[in-house]
Scaffold this motif. Structure first.
Motif, PDB file in Angstrom:
ATOM      1  N   THR A 142      62.195   6.163   0.734  1.00  0.00           N
ATOM      2  CA  THR A 142      63.446   6.903   0.788  1.00  0.00           C
ATOM      3  C   THR A 142      63.484   8.060  -0.202  1.00  0.00           C
ATOM      4  O   THR A 142      64.334   8.923  -0.104  1.00  0.00           O
ATOM      5  CB  THR A 142      64.629   5.965   0.497  1.00  0.00           C
ATOM      6  N   THR A 143      62.541   8.086  -1.164  1.00  0.00           N
ATOM      7  CA  THR A 143      62.536   9.183  -2.128  1.00  0.00           C
ATOM      8  C   THR A 143      61.457  10.210  -1.834  1.00  0.00           C
ATOM      9  O   THR A 143      61.267  11.153  -2.581  1.00  0.00           O
ATOM     10  CB  THR A 143      62.315   8.635  -3.556  1.00  0.00           C
ATOM     11  N   GLY A 144      60.717  10.002  -0.753  1.00  0.00           N
ATOM     12  CA  GLY A 144      59.702  10.962  -0.373  1.00  0.00           C
ATOM     13  C   GLY A 144      58.321  10.620  -0.905  1.00  0.00           C
ATOM     14  O   GLY A 144      57.338  11.264  -0.562  1.00  0.00           O
ATOM     15  N   GLU A 145      58.214   9.589  -1.770  1.00  0.00           N
ATOM     16  CA  GLU A 145      56.915   9.191  -2.296  1.00  0.00           C
ATOM     17  C   GLU A 145      56.294   8.158  -1.354  1.00  0.00           C
ATOM     18  O   GLU A 145      56.180   6.984  -1.649  1.00  0.00           O
ATOM     19  CB  GLU A 145      57.082   8.604  -3.698  1.00  0.00           C
ATOM     20  N   LYS A 146      55.868   8.620  -0.189  1.00  0.00           N
ATOM     21  CA  LYS A 146      55.381   7.706   0.832  1.00  0.00           C
ATOM     22  C   LYS A 146      53.892   7.461   0.666  1.00  0.00           C
ATOM     23  O   LYS A 146      53.097   8.400   0.697  1.00  0.00           O
ATOM     24  CB  LYS A 146      55.657   8.266   2.220  1.00  0.00           C
ATOM     25  N   PRO A 147      53.479   6.192   0.489  1.00  0.00           N
ATOM     26  CA  PRO A 147      52.051   5.909   0.425  1.00  0.00           C
ATOM     27  C   PRO A 147      51.388   6.308   1.735  1.00  0.00           C
ATOM     28  O   PRO A 147      52.000   6.274   2.791  1.00  0.00           O
ATOM     29  CB  PRO A 147      52.018   4.390   0.226  1.00  0.00           C
ATOM     30  N   ALA A 148      50.149   6.721   1.638  1.00  0.00           N
ATOM     31  CA  ALA A 148      49.424   7.104   2.853  1.00  0.00           C
ATOM     32  C   ALA A 148      49.329   5.905   3.795  1.00  0.00           C
ATOM     33  O   ALA A 148      49.043   4.790   3.361  1.00  0.00           O
ATOM     34  CB  ALA A 148      48.031   7.584   2.481  1.00  0.00           C
ATOM     35  N   PRO A 149      49.590   6.108   5.089  1.00  0.00           N
ATOM     36  CA  PRO A 149      49.469   5.010   6.036  1.00  0.00           C
ATOM     37  C   PRO A 149      48.071   4.402   5.968  1.00  0.00           C
ATOM     38  O   PRO A 149      47.071   5.113   5.901  1.00  0.00           O
ATOM     39  CB  PRO A 149      49.723   5.687   7.387  1.00  0.00           C
ATOM     40  N   GLN A 150      48.015   3.085   5.968  1.00  0.00           N
ATOM     41  CA  GLN A 150      46.732   2.425   5.892  1.00  0.00           C
ATOM     42  C   GLN A 150      46.783   1.111   6.647  1.00  0.00           C
ATOM     43  O   GLN A 150      47.840   0.548   6.877  1.00  0.00           O
ATOM     44  CB  GLN A 150      46.344   2.182   4.431  1.00  0.00           C
ATOM     45  N   CYS A 151      45.634   0.666   7.049  1.00  0.00           N
ATOM     46  CA  CYS A 151      45.529  -0.574   7.798  1.00  0.00           C
ATOM     47  C   CYS A 151      44.153  -1.156   7.533  1.00  0.00           C
ATOM     48  O   CYS A 151      43.166  -0.402   7.443  1.00  0.00           O
ATOM     49  CB  CYS A 151      45.729  -0.283   9.289  1.00  0.00           C
TER      50      CYS A 151
ATOM     51  N   GLY B 194      52.680   4.294  19.203  1.00  0.00           N
ATOM     52  CA  GLY B 194      53.738   3.778  18.346  1.00  0.00           C
ATOM     53  C   GLY B 194      53.233   3.498  16.951  1.00  0.00           C
ATOM     54  O   GLY B 194      52.333   4.175  16.450  1.00  0.00           O
ATOM     55  N   ALA B 195      53.808   2.489  16.310  1.00  0.00           N
ATOM     56  CA  ALA B 195      53.473   2.178  14.923  1.00  0.00           C
ATOM     57  C   ALA B 195      53.447   0.676  14.712  1.00  0.00           C
ATOM     58  O   ALA B 195      54.089  -0.086  15.442  1.00  0.00           O
ATOM     59  CB  ALA B 195      54.475   2.834  13.977  1.00  0.00           C
ATOM     60  N   VAL B 196      52.691   0.279  13.684  1.00  0.00           N
ATOM     61  CA  VAL B 196      52.528  -1.134  13.335  1.00  0.00           C
ATOM     62  C   VAL B 196      52.760  -1.292  11.840  1.00  0.00           C
ATOM     63  O   VAL B 196      52.302  -0.466  11.038  1.00  0.00           O
ATOM     64  CB  VAL B 196      51.109  -1.634  13.694  1.00  0.00           C
ATOM     65  N   ALA B 197      53.469  -2.356  11.475  1.00  0.00           N
ATOM     66  CA  ALA B 197      53.615  -2.726  10.067  1.00  0.00           C
ATOM     67  C   ALA B 197      53.431  -4.233   9.964  1.00  0.00           C
ATOM     68  O   ALA B 197      54.061  -4.984  10.707  1.00  0.00           O
ATOM     69  CB  ALA B 197      54.977  -2.318   9.525  1.00  0.00           C
ATOM     70  N   ALA B 198      52.568  -4.670   9.080  1.00  0.00           N
ATOM     71  CA  ALA B 198      52.337  -6.103   8.892  1.00  0.00           C
ATOM     72  C   ALA B 198      52.214  -6.392   7.413  1.00  0.00           C
ATOM     73  O   ALA B 198      51.515  -5.672   6.689  1.00  0.00           O
ATOM     74  CB  ALA B 198      51.073  -6.551   9.627  1.00  0.00           C
ATOM     75  N   SER B 199      52.899  -7.431   6.956  1.00  0.00           N
ATOM     76  CA  SER B 199      52.827  -7.815   5.553  1.00  0.00           C
ATOM     77  C   SER B 199      52.640  -9.309   5.443  1.00  0.00           C
ATOM     78  O   SER B 199      53.139 -10.077   6.264  1.00  0.00           O
ATOM     79  CB  SER B 199      54.104  -7.398   4.804  1.00  0.00           C
ATOM     80  N   THR B 200      51.901  -9.723   4.427  1.00  0.00           N
ATOM     81  CA  THR B 200      51.703 -11.133   4.116  1.00  0.00           C
ATOM     82  C   THR B 200      52.087 -11.346   2.657  1.00  0.00           C
ATOM     83  O   THR B 200      51.595 -10.623   1.780  1.00  0.00           O
ATOM     84  CB  THR B 200      50.242 -11.564   4.354  1.00  0.00           C
ATOM     85  N   GLY B 201      52.972 -12.303   2.433  1.00  0.00           N
ATOM     86  CA  GLY B 201      53.432 -12.525   1.070  1.00  0.00           C
ATOM     87  C   GLY B 201      54.129 -11.326   0.480  1.00  0.00           C
ATOM     88  O   GLY B 201      54.174 -11.154  -0.739  1.00  0.00           O
ATOM     89  N   GLY B 202      54.671 -10.459   1.340  1.00  0.00           N
ATOM     90  CA  GLY B 202      55.390  -9.292   0.864  1.00  0.00           C
ATOM     91  C   GLY B 202      54.535  -8.070   0.633  1.00  0.00           C
ATOM     92  O   GLY B 202      55.058  -6.999   0.326  1.00  0.00           O
ATOM     93  N   ARG B 203      53.232  -8.196   0.796  1.00  0.00           N
ATOM     94  CA  ARG B 203      52.342  -7.057   0.595  1.00  0.00           C
ATOM     95  C   ARG B 203      51.836  -6.556   1.950  1.00  0.00           C
ATOM     96  O   ARG B 203      51.330  -7.334   2.752  1.00  0.00           O
ATOM     97  CB  ARG B 203      51.148  -7.447  -0.287  1.00  0.00           C
TER      98      ARG B 203
ATOM     99  N   GLU C 107      49.487  -5.195   4.617  1.00  0.00           N
ATOM    100  CA  GLU C 107      48.071  -5.011   4.881  1.00  0.00           C
ATOM    101  C   GLU C 107      47.839  -4.048   6.044  1.00  0.00           C
ATOM    102  O   GLU C 107      46.712  -3.664   6.320  1.00  0.00           O
ATOM    103  CB  GLU C 107      47.379  -6.342   5.193  1.00  0.00           C
ATOM    104  N   CYS C 108      48.946  -3.653   6.697  1.00  0.00           N
ATOM    105  CA  CYS C 108      48.811  -2.694   7.792  1.00  0.00           C
ATOM    106  C   CYS C 108      50.073  -1.845   7.890  1.00  0.00           C
ATOM    107  O   CYS C 108      51.163  -2.380   8.064  1.00  0.00           O
ATOM    108  CB  CYS C 108      48.549  -3.410   9.117  1.00  0.00           C
ATOM    109  N   LEU C 109      49.908  -0.553   7.737  1.00  0.00           N
ATOM    110  CA  LEU C 109      50.973   0.430   7.951  1.00  0.00           C
ATOM    111  C   LEU C 109      50.309   1.605   8.656  1.00  0.00           C
ATOM    112  O   LEU C 109      49.614   2.404   8.023  1.00  0.00           O
ATOM    113  CB  LEU C 109      51.575   0.899   6.626  1.00  0.00           C
ATOM    114  N   ALA C 110      50.477   1.686   9.963  1.00  0.00           N
ATOM    115  CA  ALA C 110      49.723   2.689  10.706  1.00  0.00           C
ATOM    116  C   ALA C 110      50.473   3.143  11.946  1.00  0.00           C
ATOM    117  O   ALA C 110      51.280   2.395  12.504  1.00  0.00           O
ATOM    118  CB  ALA C 110      48.351   2.133  11.101  1.00  0.00           C
TER     119      ALA C 110
END
Length: 549
Positions: free
Chosen positions: A20-29, A47-56, A58-61
């Protein structure tokens, strides 16, 4: 070792704050996941995929194009309409109001909202949450202007399909009623309460907003594309929005939705959101949180899931929470070629098991698409029309016999289910239910008096049965389709529409199959030879002869 809940949520809030502040991490998977999703993208997923395990994460693409006009690409921060996934947010608001002592889940809705005086007034909040209140369907088209008073009036007119608590019927109208309860009980508007208490996580990060109107979701918005490739409806509908409030009005990115879902299921927003509440068969249960819970035998371990979208926007979103893996998976799509829901259905067994994702099979190739173009007629009266677009044949079916051959029943829907659905649709359009009489009035107001309605076959699309009908008025016949529940409540409709169709891929010189990389569509093979097409499926074959021009 699992991170403490407070620390996990803190990680998620930090990630969302960066968004929300513009400091977006590079998409990674993860490279293996990226390779698998890349293969699905080549098969049509956009489209897009987001997956997290334990809150972290592992996929943002993102995959494919978010907007053909600008060339913008899909990313984990692209905003999509999430459709019926909005119900989980409305249910969370209700659960939070209950925890705060503002209402009881066993309160009759008429007690909470005195303006609700229709048959549903005696149903409890719990029953509305679990789709067991007796009302079903919707109170209008998504982009039909409707204010709060109009929504209440429409809900008051709805008849009960069964006494509250004795059965179930999926209901958009029920979740609009919940939005009205929130609007009444909270002391602020539905949108304000949702923003402050549901979309805003502990710590202040905001996850998403509304598709139409304000507060809008922050971020680049994906354009949607329909079955025919044309753009879907944009997010500029001026409102008022009460046909979708509570049941389908929200929008957000996959990153935001995954962050929100994890916070929900780790107890940061409301308790008991994923607890099974009402069984609906096949190891599935509606939950108080608006999700669907699946028992362990279905996928090998309990999961909770929700999906929404489709319609005339062209977006689709699917979410899965896997408690045993402490994992959230979100997929959103902006093209109907291969939707998020279809992709999740194809990959969820592997995702749940923690194994390698399956990838789509590559067609064998061959064939001459131009040679199969034409009209093919069945002896029983129906026909197939084959065209070519982008060097791929596309076959449509007209008539119940042609539709039945090209779209045989599969998975949990049987031939009997399809026949029963068509019977309910025809009875509804014959005016034998209140909703049917209102639908006839609406059709006649636009096209003139109805002279006849004829069934045109039933298909399974987007997880629902759709019966095609030809409605003849003074202006001539029009093809449309209706989806109804077991109580004949309308769940979806499109009139006029095009005949049901499949895009084909070659598997041999003159043999084709549906372009269906997920393996969830019709199980048919088409052989073109000697001026004929033979459609082979589980129930046998049907041969149609090519018309001479």
């Amino acid at each position: 070792m699992r991170m403490p809940v407070a620390l996990v949520i803190g990680v998620l809030l930090a990630a969302t704050a960066a968004c929300t502040t513009g400091e977006k991490p590079a998409p990674q998977c993860d490279s293996k996941l990226d390779a698998a999703f890349g293969a699905w993208a080549r098969a049509g997923f956009s489209g897009a995929v987001a997956a997290s395990t334990g809150g972290r994460f592992e996929c943002l693409a993102g995959y494919g194009t978010a907007d053909d006009a600008t060339g913008a690409r899909n990313t984990a921060d692209t905003v999509y309409s999430i459709g019926s996934v909005s119900k989980a947010f409305t249910a969370t608001a209700i659960l939070k109001l209950a925890e705060d002592g503002k209402l009881s889940l066993d309160d009759p809705v008429g007690k909470l909202v005195p303006a609700i005086t229709g048959p549903v007034a005696k149903a409890t909040v719990r029953q509305v949450l679990l789709h067991t209140s007796g009302i079903g369907g919707s109170i209008g088209a998504d982009d039909q202007p409707l204010d709060r008073a109009g929504a209440i009036a429409a809900i008051n007119k709805l008849e009960l399909a069964f006494p509250p608590g004795t059965d179930d019927a999926y209901s958009n109208a029920g979740y609009t009623l919940l939005a009205i309860i929130i609007d009444t009980v909270s002391g602020m508007s539905y949108r304000d309460y949702t923003l402050r208490n549901v979309l805003t996580l502990p710590g202040g990060a905001v996850t998403g907003g509304f598709w139409h109107g304000r507060p809008a979701a922050a971020g680049p918005v994906a354009a949607g594309y329909l079955d025919d490739g044309k753009p879907g409806r944009s997010n500029d509908f001026p409102g008022p929005y009460w046909t979708t409030e509570g049941n389908g009005s929200l929008a957000m990115s996959t990153r935001e939705l995954a962050t929100w879902a994890y916070a929900l299921f780790r107890g940061a927003l409301a308790k008991h959101a994923g607890d099974p509440g009402h069984p609906v068969g096949d190891g599935r249960s509606h939950t108080l949180g608006g999700w669907m819970a699946f028992d362990a035998p279905v996928y090998g371990t309990p999961i909770v899931a929700i999906a929404g979208g489709g319609g005339d926007v062209g977006h689709n979103t699917a979410v899965v929470w896997i408690p045993a893996r402490d994992q959230v998976i979100v997929m959103s799509s902006n093209r109907s070629v291969l939707t998020a829901e279809e992709l999740l259905a194809a990959t969820v067994p592997s995702l749940v098991a923690g194994g390698a994702l399956p990838t789509p099979t590559t067609p064998a190739g061959g064939g001459d698409p131009a040679a199969v173009v034409g009209t093919y007629r069945l002896d029983t009266g129906g026909s197939f029309e084959v065209t070519v677009a982008g060097n791929q044949p596309r076959i449509s079916a007209v008539g119940a016999d042609a539709v039945g051959a090209l779209f045989p029943p599969r998975h949990r829907f049987s031939a009997d289910d399809l026949r029963a659905h068509e019977k309910r649709v025809l009875l509804m359009l014959d005016g034998q239910t209140k909703e049917g009489r209102e639908e006839r009035k609406a059709v006649e107001a636009e096209y003139g008096p109805i002279a006849a309605v004829a069934g045109g076959g039933t298909v399974v699309a987007d997880g629902e049965m759709r019966t095609y009908v030809t409605v003849t008025t003074r202006d001539g016949p029009r093809l449309g389709w209706y989806a109804v529940d077991e109580h004949s409540n309308i769940e979806g409709a499109e009139l006029p529409t095009d005949p049901p169709a499949l895009t084909l891929v070659p598997v041999a010189a003159n043999r084709y199959r549906p372009d269906d990389p997920t393996g969830t569509g019709p199980d048919v093979t088409l052989d073109f030879a000697g001026g004929k097409v033979t459609v082979s499926g589980p129930a046998g074959t049907a041969t149609a002869r090519k018309s001479q021009r």
